[in-house]
Write an enzyme that holds these catalytic residues in place. Structure first.
Site, PDB file in Angstrom:
ATOM      1  CB  CYS A  33      -7.166 -29.349  25.973  1.00  0.00           C
ATOM      2  SG  CYS A  33      -7.635 -27.635  26.201  1.00  0.00           S
ATOM      3  CG  ASP A  35      -4.561 -26.164  26.962  1.00  0.00           C
ATOM      4  OD1 ASP A  35      -3.660 -26.700  27.618  1.00  0.00           O
ATOM      5  OD2 ASP A  35      -4.756 -26.386  25.768  1.00  0.00           O
ATOM      6  CB  CYS A  59      -3.396 -25.552  21.464  1.00  0.00           C
ATOM      7  SG  CYS A  59      -5.005 -24.951  20.961  1.00  0.00           S
ATOM      8  CB  CYS A 103      -8.944 -23.751  21.150  1.00  0.00           C
ATOM      9  SG  CYS A 103      -8.547 -25.482  20.877  1.00  0.00           S
TER      10      CYS A 103
END
Ligand code: FES
Length: 147
Positions: A33, A35, A59, A103
């Site tokens: 992603c 991130d 996120c 995540c």
């Protein structure tokens, strides 16, 4: 789709920020992603984690898992902190949707990277701790798309 605990930690994240002169700092990225997560640890002379803070470009699930992970490692020794896996964090949050599991790895890997930094600086070995990757998907096979 998110548990109440996830929503609570997302809306009121604990331990956001940074620690000046931290004992260990770890940064990892998630290529899936794009991130990024950074964890700061303040560790005393008995190898106990006194404080832990995080900063993320991740996120909501990354925010919630980091918030919970930082709460879980506080007060633990560096060895005990190795037990705070993404699975343990997800359990403490009453689960995450499957697409969001990656995540939660950001927090675990960033904590490991910060522990590694601390261990390197102090010339100690933490059982079970391996040299961190700079990206949590490093070493995974590139997925070839076939048409
Ligand atoms: Fe990137 Fe969740 S989508 S950390």
């Amino acid at each position: 789709m998110y548990s109440e605990k996830v929503m609570d930690h997302f809306n009121n994240p604990r331990n956001v920020g940074e620690i000046e002169n931290a004992s260990g700092v770890g940064t990892v990225g998630n290529a899936k992603c794009g991130d990024i997560m950074r964890i700061y640890l303040d560790i005393d002379e008995n190898h106990v984690i006194k404080d832990c803070k995080f900063k993320t470009f991740g996120c909501g699930a990354a925010v919630a898992t980091s918030s919970m992970a930082t709460e879980l490692v506080k007060g633990k020794t560096v060895e005990e902190a190795m037990q705070v896996t993404n699975k343990a964090v997800m359990e403490a949050l009453d689960g995450l949707p499957p697409v969001k599991v990656h995540c939660s790895l950001l927090a675990e890997e960033a904590i490991h990277a910060a522990l590694w930094d601390y261990a390197q600086k102090n010339g100690i070995t933490i059982e079970g701790l391996e040299k961190p990757k700079s990206d949590i998907h490093e070493g995974e096979e590139e997925q070839q798309e076939e048409y």
